[in-house]
Design a protein around this motif. Sequence first.
Motif, PDB file in Angstrom:
ATOM      1  N   LEU A  78       0.853  -1.184   0.000  1.00 29.18           N
ATOM      2  CA  LEU A  78       0.000   0.000   0.000  1.00 29.18           C
ATOM      3  C   LEU A  78       0.889   1.233   0.000  1.00 29.18           C
ATOM      4  N   VAL A  79       0.701   2.114  -0.994  1.00 29.00           N
ATOM      5  CA  VAL A  79       1.487   3.347  -1.094  1.00 29.00           C
ATOM      6  C   VAL A  79       0.559   4.523  -1.378  1.00 29.00           C
ATOM      7  N   THR A  80       1.058   5.722  -1.118  1.00 25.93           N
ATOM      8  CA  THR A  80       0.246   6.920  -1.247  1.00 25.93           C
ATOM      9  C   THR A  80       0.414   7.614  -2.598  1.00 25.93           C
ATOM     10  N   GLU A  81       1.627   7.675  -3.095  1.00 25.20           N
ATOM     11  CA  GLU A  81       1.937   8.483  -4.278  1.00 25.20           C
ATOM     12  C   GLU A  81       2.044   7.652  -5.550  1.00 25.20           C
ATOM     13  N   PRO A  82       1.636   8.235  -6.694  1.00 22.05           N
ATOM     14  CA  PRO A  82       1.739   7.515  -7.978  1.00 22.05           C
ATOM     15  C   PRO A  82       3.163   7.069  -8.307  1.00 22.05           C
ATOM     16  N   GLU A 137      -6.290   1.511  -7.730  1.00 16.07           N
ATOM     17  CA  GLU A 137      -6.373   2.782  -7.011  1.00 16.07           C
ATOM     18  C   GLU A 137      -7.542   2.703  -6.042  1.00 16.07           C
ATOM     19  N   LYS A 138      -7.253   2.935  -4.785  1.00  9.58           N
ATOM     20  CA  LYS A 138      -8.270   2.895  -3.734  1.00  9.58           C
ATOM     21  C   LYS A 138      -8.613   4.328  -3.339  1.00  9.58           C
ATOM     22  N   ASP A 139      -9.256   4.512  -2.223  1.00 10.64           N
ATOM     23  CA  ASP A 139      -9.652   5.832  -1.759  1.00 10.64           C
ATOM     24  C   ASP A 139      -8.464   6.567  -1.131  1.00 10.64           C
TER      25      ASP A 139
END
Length: 67
Positions: free
Chosen positions: A32-36, A57-59
């Motif tokens: 799980l990561v935050t940035e593209p 892509e999740k929420d």
Amino acid sequence: MKEVDARGLSCPEPLMLTAEALKAADGPVKVLVTEPHQKMNVEKYAEEHGKKPVSTEKDGFYEVVIE
């Protein structure tokens, strides 16, 4: 399935955690990561090591399942 929650971490931490998890896992790994750009780095790393990444892509974050 082993899960690596690297949301909110700065590079290169998500990649380092992914590498550790892949070495220790005997099955799929979920990252799980935050940035593209982190998602792309994890996908590239997986492909370079003969693995198949599938991203969703999740929420507010990305989920990469590496098989």
